[in-house]
Motif scaffolding. Structure first.
Motif, PDB file in Angstrom:
ATOM      1  N   VAL A 148      11.689  44.022  58.812  1.00  0.00           N
ATOM      2  CA  VAL A 148      11.741  42.683  58.223  1.00  0.00           C
ATOM      3  C   VAL A 148      11.375  42.809  56.753  1.00  0.00           C
ATOM      4  CG1 VAL A 148      10.812  40.351  58.248  1.00  0.00           C
ATOM      5  CG2 VAL A 148      11.135  41.580  60.393  1.00  0.00           C
ATOM      6  N   GLU A 149      12.236  42.304  55.891  1.00  0.00           N
ATOM      7  CA  GLU A 149      12.008  42.342  54.448  1.00  0.00           C
ATOM      8  C   GLU A 149      11.770  40.930  53.931  1.00  0.00           C
ATOM      9  OE1 GLU A 149      14.212  43.767  50.301  1.00  0.00           O
ATOM     10  OE2 GLU A 149      15.168  44.112  52.255  1.00  0.00           O
ATOM     11  N   ASN A 150      10.665  40.754  53.230  1.00  0.00           N
ATOM     12  CA  ASN A 150      10.332  39.478  52.609  1.00  0.00           C
ATOM     13  C   ASN A 150      11.011  39.426  51.241  1.00  0.00           C
ATOM     14  OD1 ASN A 150       9.204  37.188  51.525  1.00  0.00           O
ATOM     15  ND2 ASN A 150       7.084  37.916  51.625  1.00  0.00           N
ATOM     16  N   GLU A 151      11.998  38.566  51.089  1.00  0.00           N
ATOM     17  CA  GLU A 151      12.727  38.475  49.831  1.00  0.00           C
ATOM     18  C   GLU A 151      12.101  37.497  48.854  1.00  0.00           C
ATOM     19  OE1 GLU A 151      16.761  37.659  51.331  1.00  0.00           O
ATOM     20  OE2 GLU A 151      17.213  39.723  50.758  1.00  0.00           O
ATOM     21  N   SER A 152      11.035  36.831  49.253  1.00  0.00           N
ATOM     22  CA  SER A 152      10.390  35.862  48.375  1.00  0.00           C
ATOM     23  C   SER A 152       9.328  36.536  47.519  1.00  0.00           C
ATOM     24  CB  SER A 152       9.752  34.737  49.202  1.00  0.00           C
ATOM     25  OG  SER A 152       8.535  35.174  49.783  1.00  0.00           O
ATOM     26  N   ALA A 153       8.822  35.806  46.554  1.00  0.00           N
ATOM     27  CA  ALA A 153       7.778  36.319  45.650  1.00  0.00           C
ATOM     28  C   ALA A 153       6.379  35.949  46.125  1.00  0.00           C
ATOM     29  CB  ALA A 153       8.009  35.773  44.249  1.00  0.00           C
ATOM     30  N   THR A 154       6.268  35.516  47.380  1.00  0.00           N
ATOM     31  CA  THR A 154       4.968  35.132  47.914  1.00  0.00           C
ATOM     32  C   THR A 154       4.678  35.902  49.198  1.00  0.00           C
ATOM     33  OG1 THR A 154       5.913  33.298  49.209  1.00  0.00           O
ATOM     34  CG2 THR A 154       5.173  32.805  46.971  1.00  0.00           C
ATOM     35  N   ASP A 155       3.397  36.171  49.441  1.00  0.00           N
ATOM     36  CA  ASP A 155       2.989  36.732  50.722  1.00  0.00           C
ATOM     37  C   ASP A 155       3.256  35.688  51.802  1.00  0.00           C
ATOM     38  OD1 ASP A 155       2.065  38.836  49.210  1.00  0.00           O
ATOM     39  OD2 ASP A 155      -0.048  38.232  49.322  1.00  0.00           O
ATOM     40  N   ARG A 156       3.738  36.146  52.973  1.00  0.00           N
ATOM     41  CA  ARG A 156       4.142  35.210  54.005  1.00  0.00           C
ATOM     42  C   ARG A 156       3.400  35.443  55.308  1.00  0.00           C
ATOM     43  NH1 ARG A 156       9.120  33.247  54.404  1.00  0.00           N
ATOM     44  NH2 ARG A 156       8.179  32.241  56.203  1.00  0.00           N
ATOM     45  N   PRO A 157       2.784  34.388  55.894  1.00  0.00           N
ATOM     46  CA  PRO A 157       2.259  34.496  57.256  1.00  0.00           C
ATOM     47  C   PRO A 157       3.391  34.185  58.236  1.00  0.00           C
ATOM     48  CG  PRO A 157       1.666  32.369  56.331  1.00  0.00           C
ATOM     49  CD  PRO A 157       2.481  33.086  55.278  1.00  0.00           C
ATOM     50  N   ILE A 158       3.620  35.076  59.192  1.00  0.00           N
ATOM     51  CA  ILE A 158       4.749  34.867  60.095  1.00  0.00           C
ATOM     52  C   ILE A 158       4.354  35.078  61.554  1.00  0.00           C
ATOM     53  CG2 ILE A 158       6.409  35.618  58.340  1.00  0.00           C
ATOM     54  CD1 ILE A 158       6.729  38.202  60.106  1.00  0.00           C
ATOM     55  N   GLY A 159       5.140  34.464  62.429  1.00  0.00           N
ATOM     56  CA  GLY A 159       5.148  34.793  63.842  1.00  0.00           C
ATOM     57  C   GLY A 159       6.261  35.800  64.084  1.00  0.00           C
ATOM     58  N   TRP A 160       6.022  36.712  65.015  1.00  0.00           N
ATOM     59  CA  TRP A 160       7.006  37.765  65.304  1.00  0.00           C
ATOM     60  C   TRP A 160       6.794  38.177  66.759  1.00  0.00           C
ATOM     61  CZ3 TRP A 160       7.631  42.523  61.535  1.00  0.00           C
ATOM     62  CH2 TRP A 160       8.615  43.397  62.015  1.00  0.00           C
ATOM     63  N   THR A 161       7.663  37.709  67.635  1.00  0.00           N
ATOM     64  CA  THR A 161       7.503  37.973  69.065  1.00  0.00           C
ATOM     65  C   THR A 161       8.805  38.461  69.666  1.00  0.00           C
ATOM     66  OG1 THR A 161       5.692  36.384  69.393  1.00  0.00           O
ATOM     67  CG2 THR A 161       7.033  36.911  71.316  1.00  0.00           C
ATOM     68  N   GLU A 162       8.696  39.515  70.480  1.00  0.00           N
ATOM     69  CA  GLU A 162       9.824  40.030  71.255  1.00  0.00           C
ATOM     70  C   GLU A 162       9.812  39.290  72.597  1.00  0.00           C
ATOM     71  OE1 GLU A 162      11.793  41.972  69.681  1.00  0.00           O
ATOM     72  OE2 GLU A 162      10.455  42.445  67.997  1.00  0.00           O
ATOM     73  N   HIS A 163      10.666  38.279  72.682  1.00  0.00           N
ATOM     74  CA  HIS A 163      10.692  37.390  73.842  1.00  0.00           C
ATOM     75  C   HIS A 163      11.639  37.985  74.890  1.00  0.00           C
ATOM     76  CE1 HIS A 163      10.944  33.863  76.307  1.00  0.00           C
ATOM     77  NE2 HIS A 163      10.396  33.054  75.417  1.00  0.00           N
ATOM     78  N   VAL A 164      11.105  38.930  75.678  1.00  0.00           N
ATOM     79  CA  VAL A 164      11.888  39.591  76.724  1.00  0.00           C
ATOM     80  C   VAL A 164      11.850  38.713  77.970  1.00  0.00           C
ATOM     81  CG1 VAL A 164      12.139  41.662  78.139  1.00  0.00           C
ATOM     82  CG2 VAL A 164      11.302  41.843  75.774  1.00  0.00           C
ATOM     83  N   THR A 165      13.007  38.284  78.441  1.00  0.00           N
ATOM     84  CA  THR A 165      13.063  37.375  79.576  1.00  0.00           C
ATOM     85  C   THR A 165      13.861  38.005  80.704  1.00  0.00           C
ATOM     86  OG1 THR A 165      13.044  35.556  77.988  1.00  0.00           O
ATOM     87  CG2 THR A 165      13.515  35.008  80.271  1.00  0.00           C
ATOM     88  N   LEU A 166      13.267  38.013  81.895  1.00  0.00           N
ATOM     89  CA  LEU A 166      13.876  38.608  83.081  1.00  0.00           C
ATOM     90  C   LEU A 166      14.396  37.511  83.994  1.00  0.00           C
ATOM     91  CD1 LEU A 166      11.141  41.291  83.865  1.00  0.00           C
ATOM     92  CD2 LEU A 166      13.027  41.407  82.232  1.00  0.00           C
ATOM     93  N   GLY A 167      15.438  37.831  84.764  1.00  0.00           N
ATOM     94  CA  GLY A 167      16.022  36.832  85.634  1.00  0.00           C
ATOM     95  C   GLY A 167      16.611  37.425  86.897  1.00  0.00           C
ATOM     96  N   PRO A 168      17.101  36.561  87.802  1.00  0.00           N
ATOM     97  CA  PRO A 168      17.728  37.011  89.036  1.00  0.00           C
ATOM     98  C   PRO A 168      18.999  37.812  88.737  1.00  0.00           C
ATOM     99  CG  PRO A 168      17.213  34.654  89.091  1.00  0.00           C
ATOM    100  CD  PRO A 168      17.060  35.108  87.682  1.00  0.00           C
ATOM    101  N   PRO A 169      19.408  38.713  89.645  1.00  0.00           N
ATOM    102  CA  PRO A 169      18.783  39.012  90.945  1.00  0.00           C
ATOM    103  C   PRO A 169      17.601  39.960  90.876  1.00  0.00           C
ATOM    104  CG  PRO A 169      20.763  40.322  90.686  1.00  0.00           C
ATOM    105  CD  PRO A 169      20.698  39.423  89.468  1.00  0.00           C
TER     106      PRO A 169
END
Length: 332
Positions: A148-169
């Motif tokens: 992830v590259e921050n293209e802005s001129a400010t430090d950024r607080p971010i959320g970053w989650t790998e939302h792995v979702t399992l399902g049937p069968p």
């Protein structure tokens, strides 16, 4: 590899003797990690028809609901990257066009691939971030690197989650088993759609956040299906993603597009313990003394690596099964 179609969507697949991985061009979702021997893909495919997020129109597509999550739900599948928020936008952000879990979930990705490796790239103009994800197959291990590259001129607080979702069968009520090295947890209760308090008592369904064992350098989860005898899991560096959220939907959501017909379980490893708005994330600051978000400095690039692995003909679910399969080759 040439572009293909998956569940009616633009997609690219890579494969080797053991595994096939398919990613979607819009939303960037890892839609399939298929064990070719058993024919099992543990990742969730929603029971409703999937469309490209760029074609979503709230006036033409009421079947996906009518809120800031609808565009995401129109195209969600499998493993979803939440960036740069984990949760819903504020009312003002939603009015400005931001969707639940951020732009990465609905962005258009450029995909390049060979037979056994691919790269996805996307620009997030609202967040002023640039994403790159590389996926490479190594026998039954799927190696992933995200930048992830921050293209802005400010430090950024971010959320970053790998939302792995399992399902049937693969996912079956009362049958599929899970293992993960967590030390502390809290159960999040919801009331009228708002997060209102934590409890320390386990419940069935809903959302539970787990702190990965701080004594470990690596974290993992493994899931095992007794019916298919397939084990599936992820491993990551705990310093990158200290939290593992467990979300369940067990036919309880009656509104569109869920309509009471969805069974799924999210195993969501990331930098935040709770799905919430950006303001709530920053005001929370930490939980159990562990940060609840990550900083990306101005004009800087941050990289994480993690692996998934899948194995068939597994007759039990020891905690170390998938962990041992990938940890010996888990390099940074």
């Amino acid at each position: 590899m040439a572009e293909t179609r998956y569940r009616g969507r633009r997609a690219t697949s890579i494969e080797n003797e053991w595994v096939r991985v398919t990613v979607l061009h819009e939303g960037g979702h890892i839609a399939e990690i298929l064990d070719k021997r058993s024919g099992v893909n543990p990742l969730w495919t929603p029971p409703w028809e999937s469309i490209e997020p760029s074609s979503y129109d709230p006036r033409k597509h009421p079947e996906y609901g009518a809120d800031a999550e609808s565009k995401l739900l129109s195209g969600i599948m499998g493993h979803n990257l939440c960036m740069d928020i984990f949760g819903g936008p504020s009312a003002e952000e939603a009015a400005a066009g931001l969707t639940v879990h951020g732009e990465a979930s609905v962005a258009v990705y450029e995909v390049t691939a060979t037979r056994t490796a691919l790269t996805q790239r996307a620009c997030l103009p609202q967040a002023q971030l640039r994403l790159e994800r590389s996926i490479e197959l190594d026998q039954r291990t799927v190696r992933v690197a995200e930048t992830v590259e921050n293209e802005s001129a400010t430090d950024r607080p971010i959320g970053w989650t790998e939302h792995v979702t399992l399902g049937p069968p693969f996912l079956e009520k009362g049958a599929t088993e899970f293992r993960a090295p967590a030390t502390k947890f809290l159960v999040l209760e919801e009331g009228n759609g708002e997060l209102h308090r934590f409890t320390d008592a386990p419940v069935s369904g809903g959302f539970t956040t787990h702190l990965v064992d701080p004594a470990r350098d690596t974290a993992f989860f493994v899931a095992w299906s007794p019916r298919s005898q397939v084990a599936f899991g992820y491993i990551w560096r705990r310093a990158d993603f200290p939290w593992l959220g467990v979300w369940e939907e067990n036919h309880s959501r009656k509104d569109a597009p869920w309509n009471g017909r969805t069974l799924t379980r999210g195993m969501e490893f990331g930098v935040s313990p709770v799905a919430e708005t950006r303001r709530q994330m920053i005001e929370r600051g930490n939980l159990f003394g562990v940060p609840a978000f990550r900083w990306i400095p101005a004009r800087a690039r941050v990289e994480v690596r993690y692996c998934a692995a899948i194995q068939s003909n597994v007759t039990a679910c020891p905690a170390g099964l998938v962990r041992k399969a990938v940890e010996v080759r888990f390099e940074y």
